[in-house]
Design a protein around this motif. Structure first.
Motif, PDB file in Angstrom:
ATOM      1  N   SER A 259      -8.879  -8.435  11.646  1.00 26.09           N
ATOM      2  CA  SER A 259      -9.989  -8.272  12.764  1.00 26.09           C
ATOM      3  C   SER A 259      -9.678  -6.794  13.659  1.00 26.09           C
ATOM      4  CB  SER A 259     -11.076  -9.130  13.621  1.00 26.09           C
ATOM      5  OG  SER A 259     -10.601  -9.807  14.629  1.00 26.09           O
ATOM      6  N   GLU A 260      -8.798  -6.613  13.624  1.00 28.66           N
ATOM      7  CA  GLU A 260      -8.604  -5.917  14.422  1.00 28.66           C
ATOM      8  C   GLU A 260      -8.533  -3.962  13.290  1.00 28.66           C
ATOM      9  OE1 GLU A 260      -7.767  -2.195  16.962  1.00 28.66           O
ATOM     10  OE2 GLU A 260      -8.200  -4.076  17.227  1.00 28.66           O
ATOM     11  N   ALA A 261      -7.379  -4.172  12.224  1.00 32.66           N
ATOM     12  CA  ALA A 261      -6.999  -3.122  10.702  1.00 32.66           C
ATOM     13  C   ALA A 261      -9.266  -3.229  10.458  1.00 32.66           C
ATOM     14  CB  ALA A 261      -6.384  -4.115  10.120  1.00 32.66           C
ATOM     15  N   SER A 262      -9.904  -4.212  10.403  1.00 32.56           N
ATOM     16  CA  SER A 262     -11.450  -4.419   9.393  1.00 32.56           C
ATOM     17  C   SER A 262     -12.275  -3.476  10.867  1.00 32.56           C
ATOM     18  CB  SER A 262     -11.500  -5.420   9.148  1.00 32.56           C
ATOM     19  OG  SER A 262     -11.652  -6.564  10.722  1.00 32.56           O
ATOM     20  N   ARG A 263     -11.333  -3.226  12.269  1.00 33.40           N
ATOM     21  CA  ARG A 263     -12.671  -2.866  13.141  1.00 33.40           C
ATOM     22  C   ARG A 263     -12.688  -1.309  12.994  1.00 33.40           C
ATOM     23  NH1 ARG A 263     -13.027  -6.404  16.599  1.00 33.40           N
ATOM     24  NH2 ARG A 263     -10.564  -6.258  17.861  1.00 33.40           N
ATOM     25  N   ARG A 264     -10.773  -1.051  12.685  1.00 30.57           N
ATOM     26  CA  ARG A 264     -10.396   0.158  12.375  1.00 30.57           C
ATOM     27  C   ARG A 264     -10.627   1.152  11.508  1.00 30.57           C
ATOM     28  NH1 ARG A 264      -5.072  -0.625  13.191  1.00 30.57           N
ATOM     29  NH2 ARG A 264      -4.804  -0.314  11.337  1.00 30.57           N
ATOM     30  N   ILE A 265     -11.295   0.464  10.041  1.00 28.15           N
ATOM     31  CA  ILE A 265     -11.687   1.017   9.132  1.00 28.15           C
ATOM     32  C   ILE A 265     -13.135   0.906   8.860  1.00 28.15           C
ATOM     33  CG2 ILE A 265     -11.995   0.564   6.870  1.00 28.15           C
ATOM     34  CD1 ILE A 265      -9.075  -0.938   6.573  1.00 28.15           C
ATOM     35  N   MET A 266     -13.734   0.264   9.930  1.00 25.31           N
ATOM     36  CA  MET A 266     -15.473   0.032  10.194  1.00 25.31           C
ATOM     37  C   MET A 266     -15.773   1.400  10.475  1.00 25.31           C
ATOM     38  SD  MET A 266     -17.329  -3.436  10.432  1.00 25.31           S
ATOM     39  CE  MET A 266     -15.765  -4.148  11.504  1.00 25.31           C
ATOM     40  N   GLY A 267     -14.455   1.843  11.813  1.00 26.42           N
ATOM     41  CA  GLY A 267     -14.529   2.836  12.051  1.00 26.42           C
ATOM     42  C   GLY A 267     -14.373   4.914  11.558  1.00 26.42           C
ATOM     43  N   GLY A 268     -13.892   4.285  10.276  1.00 22.27           N
ATOM     44  CA  GLY A 268     -14.396   5.085   9.260  1.00 22.27           C
ATOM     45  C   GLY A 268     -13.404   5.197   8.901  1.00 22.27           C
ATOM     46  N   ASP A 269     -11.666   4.792   9.078  1.00 19.85           N
ATOM     47  CA  ASP A 269     -10.738   5.463   8.575  1.00 19.85           C
ATOM     48  C   ASP A 269     -10.712   4.584   6.712  1.00 19.85           C
ATOM     49  OD1 ASP A 269      -8.056   6.024   7.744  1.00 19.85           O
ATOM     50  OD2 ASP A 269      -7.087   4.772   9.077  1.00 19.85           O
ATOM     51  N   LEU A 270     -11.320   4.974   6.110  1.00 19.88           N
ATOM     52  CA  LEU A 270     -11.123   4.184   4.716  1.00 19.88           C
ATOM     53  C   LEU A 270      -9.902   4.030   4.197  1.00 19.88           C
ATOM     54  CD1 LEU A 270     -14.338   5.001   2.485  1.00 19.88           C
ATOM     55  CD2 LEU A 270     -14.176   2.941   3.245  1.00 19.88           C
TER      56      LEU A 270
ATOM     57  N   LEU B 105      -6.031 -13.228   1.476  1.00 22.76           N
ATOM     58  CA  LEU B 105      -7.291 -12.359   1.913  1.00 22.76           C
ATOM     59  C   LEU B 105      -6.924 -11.106   2.139  1.00 22.76           C
ATOM     60  CD1 LEU B 105     -10.434 -13.464   3.308  1.00 22.76           C
ATOM     61  CD2 LEU B 105      -9.159 -13.313   5.550  1.00 22.76           C
ATOM     62  N   SER B 106      -5.917 -10.936   2.887  1.00 18.25           N
ATOM     63  CA  SER B 106      -5.733  -9.130   3.433  1.00 18.25           C
ATOM     64  C   SER B 106      -5.867  -8.413   2.004  1.00 18.25           C
ATOM     65  CB  SER B 106      -4.543  -8.941   4.155  1.00 18.25           C
ATOM     66  OG  SER B 106      -5.056  -9.871   4.954  1.00 18.25           O
ATOM     67  N   GLU B 107      -4.767  -8.920   0.301  1.00 18.39           N
ATOM     68  CA  GLU B 107      -4.683  -8.588  -0.402  1.00 18.39           C
ATOM     69  C   GLU B 107      -6.554  -7.925  -1.153  1.00 18.39           C
ATOM     70  OE1 GLU B 107      -1.928 -10.562  -2.630  1.00 18.39           O
ATOM     71  OE2 GLU B 107      -0.347  -9.906  -0.688  1.00 18.39           O
ATOM     72  N   ASN B 108      -7.346  -9.028  -1.226  1.00 15.67           N
ATOM     73  CA  ASN B 108      -8.703  -9.352  -1.751  1.00 15.67           C
ATOM     74  C   ASN B 108      -9.252  -8.245  -0.980  1.00 15.67           C
ATOM     75  OD1 ASN B 108      -7.783 -11.254  -3.799  1.00 15.67           O
ATOM     76  ND2 ASN B 108      -8.626 -12.902  -2.651  1.00 15.67           N
ATOM     77  N   LEU B 109      -9.524  -8.089  -0.124  1.00 12.07           N
ATOM     78  CA  LEU B 109     -10.027  -7.080   0.952  1.00 12.07           C
ATOM     79  C   LEU B 109      -9.469  -5.824   1.010  1.00 12.07           C
ATOM     80  CD1 LEU B 109     -10.794  -9.044   4.461  1.00 12.07           C
ATOM     81  CD2 LEU B 109     -12.192  -8.644   2.770  1.00 12.07           C
ATOM     82  N   ASN B 110      -8.243  -5.678   0.860  1.00 10.32           N
ATOM     83  CA  ASN B 110      -7.729  -4.873   0.652  1.00 10.32           C
ATOM     84  C   ASN B 110      -7.946  -3.659  -0.951  1.00 10.32           C
ATOM     85  OD1 ASN B 110      -6.097  -3.813   2.950  1.00 10.32           O
ATOM     86  ND2 ASN B 110      -3.953  -4.930   2.376  1.00 10.32           N
ATOM     87  N   VAL B 111      -7.849  -4.436  -1.516  1.00  3.32           N
ATOM     88  CA  VAL B 111      -8.474  -4.852  -3.351  1.00  3.32           C
ATOM     89  C   VAL B 111      -9.777  -3.484  -2.861  1.00  3.32           C
ATOM     90  CG1 VAL B 111      -8.904  -4.828  -5.580  1.00  3.32           C
ATOM     91  CG2 VAL B 111      -7.164  -5.816  -4.375  1.00  3.32           C
ATOM     92  N   MET B 112     -10.715  -4.310  -2.633  1.00  2.00           N
ATOM     93  CA  MET B 112     -12.227  -4.330  -1.794  1.00  2.00           C
ATOM     94  C   MET B 112     -12.198  -3.044  -1.369  1.00  2.00           C
ATOM     95  SD  MET B 112     -15.547  -5.766  -0.114  1.00  2.00           S
ATOM     96  CE  MET B 112     -15.127  -5.555   1.568  1.00  2.00           C
ATOM     97  N   LEU B 113     -11.553  -2.158  -0.729  1.00  2.00           N
ATOM     98  CA  LEU B 113     -11.275  -1.381   0.083  1.00  2.00           C
ATOM     99  C   LEU B 113     -10.837  -0.093  -0.415  1.00  2.00           C
ATOM    100  CD1 LEU B 113      -9.800  -2.251   3.837  1.00  2.00           C
ATOM    101  CD2 LEU B 113     -12.173  -1.101   3.327  1.00  2.00           C
ATOM    102  N   ALA B 114      -9.776  -0.420  -1.539  1.00  2.00           N
ATOM    103  CA  ALA B 114     -10.111   0.427  -2.478  1.00  2.00           C
ATOM    104  C   ALA B 114     -10.723   1.177  -3.283  1.00  2.00           C
ATOM    105  CB  ALA B 114      -8.159   0.441  -2.984  1.00  2.00           C
ATOM    106  N   ARG B 115     -12.143   0.053  -3.666  1.00  2.00           N
ATOM    107  CA  ARG B 115     -12.988   0.212  -4.337  1.00  2.00           C
ATOM    108  C   ARG B 115     -14.019   0.738  -4.283  1.00  2.00           C
ATOM    109  NH1 ARG B 115     -15.522  -0.772  -8.665  1.00  2.00           N
ATOM    110  NH2 ARG B 115     -17.460  -1.534  -8.870  1.00  2.00           N
ATOM    111  N   ILE B 116     -13.957   0.569  -2.237  1.00  4.70           N
ATOM    112  CA  ILE B 116     -14.852   1.120  -2.045  1.00  4.70           C
ATOM    113  C   ILE B 116     -14.780   2.702  -1.559  1.00  4.70           C
ATOM    114  CG2 ILE B 116     -16.527   1.839   0.657  1.00  4.70           C
ATOM    115  CD1 ILE B 116     -15.903  -1.662   0.581  1.00  4.70           C
ATOM    116  N   ALA B 117     -12.979   2.580  -1.577  1.00  8.24           N
ATOM    117  CA  ALA B 117     -12.578   4.114  -1.697  1.00  8.24           C
ATOM    118  C   ALA B 117     -13.110   4.998  -2.369  1.00  8.24           C
ATOM    119  CB  ALA B 117     -11.558   4.025  -1.476  1.00  8.24           C
TER     120      ALA B 117
END
Lengths: 224, 484
Positions: B211-222, B238-250
């Protein structure tokens, strides 16, 4: 030709009215669906040009009710939408043709004139003649000055459409729609090449040109 | 008070819940086991007593009271003997190995309803005193007091015969069970603490990290990613899936930036030209013919703009799902014939041999207009790129079955696309640098791709040698009609 334009954009409507008048037609304008319906229902118009999205009453419902009351005036639908399903629903509601905004006035004019001729009683005939050019749908033959010209099936249909609307401007999209039955905007000059090929067959070696290019609009088949 | 804060953590709540559940289960199990074993022991005891009683009854029938008394006395003296007692009709003890007994036991014939207290001969004096002291008042109490189960029988002459057995064993068992129960509860308490420690200190720490990492990412560090420990457990997945999602968003974000740049180029350029022409026409003292030319150019320019806008609009409508009811059984081979026939004269004019390759008969649920437009876009492109390149420019359109899929394939022998750009060319507005000068909206292939995705299919580009092959792939599971 007496035309009713139902269009809520006043500037566009006034422009249409003026341009139609210059083309030799009388145009009346209604700015919303109710007014348009009232005018159209009294009905001595030759053509209705109806925008789909109208204040007070939707264009499609105007058309549907006119049809329900037995008003058969040809309708050209104008729309800012313009995908396949929009056209299908528009035509299903009782429209006769569909044009997407923004459109070229020449396209609108060409379509209006074709629509009018259609209701003017010019049914599909079995034999067409323009000057010394003849087309017979039954025997599937084309002759110019009595000499038979062999045509590919598609060229035959292209010529048939042009002859049916001889003396009228026919646009490239109208040709793609009516001869090929596709409704998209061809990216390149595919239609032009077909027309010039046909032109080569029906004009080469025969005196006067019959298939004319109308600049900025399309083509017209006309004798002399 | 810190408890509520502690109870807020998932770990504490989970541990408490586990503890309660474990305790309940253990209690039920132990209660069941102990009651079962007590019942079994009791029933064994009853069987033994029954047999003894049978034997004594036989002795009484054989030789009357004297024989019975003799047998009782003999049996009483045996080591580990049962309880035997013969009393007169008033309940006074005559013989046996029981010195005293809880009052009232002898008055009811049959099985004693509940364990009673008694004293055997030879028990310690202090115990005897205790028993006597209590004797008159009610239930005797004392450390060496025994409990027993007994069968009371009234003989025909009014004498009372009692045979019983000490309940020492079941009582002892109950003690063991209670002890075990206590021990189990204690161990469960320790277990719950361990669970709390493990889950709380270890696992939940990782959730906090996520949740700390996702807060950082929400803060704009995609470019940030969630921590992965490499253990492959649920948290890692869970983290891997979220990372894939983040990569896709990026990636989408990247695409968006690129598209904005390309829109700027593809829409602003013609708009600028449009404006420049109008300005140039107004400047100086042009003749009517110049005005005309300028206006015609302006119209041509706006037509191109409209075309581009229409394509953008159509792509976004297709991507938004469009109305699927607009599909009907469509003969793909007929579309191939239509499009090839439509483009054949144009191809001939620019010196490209447009040919139809293998065409499989196939009918599937599709939108004829869309597929026709998509295919004509691809053919249009192929002719454009093949034209003027190589010795014998050629474009071949075929409809083939590959595996279960149907593939509309358009292959040209033009300059092709560099392998590194293959994935990019179907993106919106992407036109490779050297083709920027070519006419077109740059949306043809994007539109085709959107059409294919609308049909549940995909667009695949592959390099030919030389040239490019574009495959419009309709997946095998799309509904087919009248396959041949």
């Amino acid at each position: 030709m007496k035309i009713l334009v139902i269009e809520d954009d006043r500037e566009a409507a006034e422009y249409l009215k003026k341009a139609l008048a210059e083309a030799g037609h009388t145009a009346h304008v209604a700015f919303d669906g109710e007014e348009g319906f009232a005018l159209a229902a009294q009905g001595d118009y030759d053509i209705l040009v109806v925008d789909r999205m109208l204040p007070r009453r939707d264009g499609l419902s105007v058309i549907a009710e006119l049809r329900a009351r037995g008003v058969g005036t040809p309708v050209l639908i104008l729309s800012a939408l313009g995908e396949v399903d929009d056209r299908v629903t528009g035509l299903r509601a009782g429209g006769d043709d569909y044009l997407t905004k923004p459109y070229a006035f020449s396209e609108l004019l060409a379509r209006i004139e074709v629509l009018d001729r259609r209701t003017g009683g010019k049914e599909v005939e079995t034999h067409y003649r323009v000057g010394d050019l003849e087309l017979d749908r039954l025997s599937h033959t084309v002759k110019r000055a009595g000499q038979e010209i062999p045509l590919q099936p598609r060229e035959f249909r292209l010529l048939e459409y042009l002859m049916r609307h001889a003396g009228q401007v026919v646009t490239r999209t109208m040709l793609l729609e009516n001869v090929w039955d596709y409704h998209f905007d061809p990216q390149t000059n595919v239609i032009d090449v077909h027309v010039s090929r046909l032109r080569g067959k029906i004009e080469k070696g025969f005196g006067a040109p019959v298939l004319h290019t109308v600049r900025g609009a399309g083509y017209m088949l006309k004798a002399g | 008070m810190r408890l509520p804060a502690v109870m807020k953590t998932t770990a504490a709540r989970l541990s408490a819940l586990f503890l309660i559940l474990f305790a309940l289960c253990a209690a039920v199990l132990i209660a069941y086991m102990s009651s079962l074993s007590v019942r079994m022991l009791t029933s064994q005891t009853q069987d033994t007593i029954m047999a003894e009683m049978q034997g004594l009854d036989d002795a009484y029938r054989r030789g009357g009271l004297p024989t019975l008394v003799r047998v009782v006395e003999v049996r009483s003296r045996q080591p580990g003997a049962n309880l035997y007692l013969i009393a007169d009709p008033n309940g006074r003890i005559l013989t046996g190995n029981v010195e005293s007994i809880e009052p009232g036991v002898l008055e009811v014939e049959g099985w004693t309803q509940k364990p009673f207290a008694y004293r055997r001969y030879g028990d310690s004096d202090s115990a005897r005193r205790a028993l006597r002291g209590e004797g008159a008042g009610g239930a005797p109490a004392g450390e060496t007091r025994h409990h027993a189960l007994a069968l009371v029988l009234r003989l025909p002459n009014g004498m009372i015969l009692l045979v019983g057995r000490d309940l020492g064993e079941p009582e002892q068992l109950r003690g063991i069970v209670n002890h075990a129960l206590l021990l189990a509860f204690a161990m469960m308490g320790v277990g719950a603490l361990l669970i709390w420690f493990f889950v709380g200190r270890h696992a939940l720490k990782r959730i906090d990290a996520v949740s700390e990492a996702s807060r950082r990412i929400m803060g704009g560090d995609l470019s940030g990613r969630l921590p992965v420990t490499g253990s492959g457990d649920e948290f890692d997945r869970l983290s891997e899936n979220l990372n894939v999602m983040l990569a896709r968003i990026a990636r989408l974000n990247e695409g968006l930036k690129e598209v904005s740049g390309n829109i700027a180029h593809d829409l602003k350029t013609p708009l600028t030209r449009l404006r420049n022409r109008a300005e140039a026409a107004l400047a100086g003292k042009p003749r009517t013919a110049d005005y005309r030319a300028a206006l015609e150019a302006a119209i041509a320019e706006s037509d191109q703009l409209i075309r581009t806008f229409n394509a953008i609009l159509m792509i976004s409508r297709l991507e938004a799902g469009y109305s699927a009811e607009q599909t009907a059984p469509v003969d793909l081979a007929a579309i191939v014939a239509d499009v090839v026939e439509l483009y054949e004269p144009l191809a001939e004019e620019v010196g490209v041999a447009l040919a139809v390759g293998e065409v499989a008969a196939a009918t599937l649920d599709a939108n004829r207009e869309l597929v026709g437009q998509a295919l004509s876009n691809v053919v249009d492109n192929a002719i454009k790129y093949a034209a003027g390149s190589g010795e014998a420019p050629a474009v071949t359109v075929s409809l083939i079955r590959a595996g279960g899929d149907l593939v509309l394939e358009v292959a040209d022998n033009g300059p092709g696309v560099p392998p590194e750009d293959l994935d990019r060319v179907t993106e919106r507005f992407v036109r490779l640098e050297r083709s920027r000068s070519q006419p077109g909206s740059g949306l043809g292939l994007s539109l085709t791709r959107a059409v294919m995705e609308f049909h549940g299919g995909r667009l695949e580009l592959s390099a030919q040698n030389p040239g490019l092959s574009v495959g419009m792939i309709f997946p095998g599971d799309s509904k087919r009609h009248g396959d041949t």
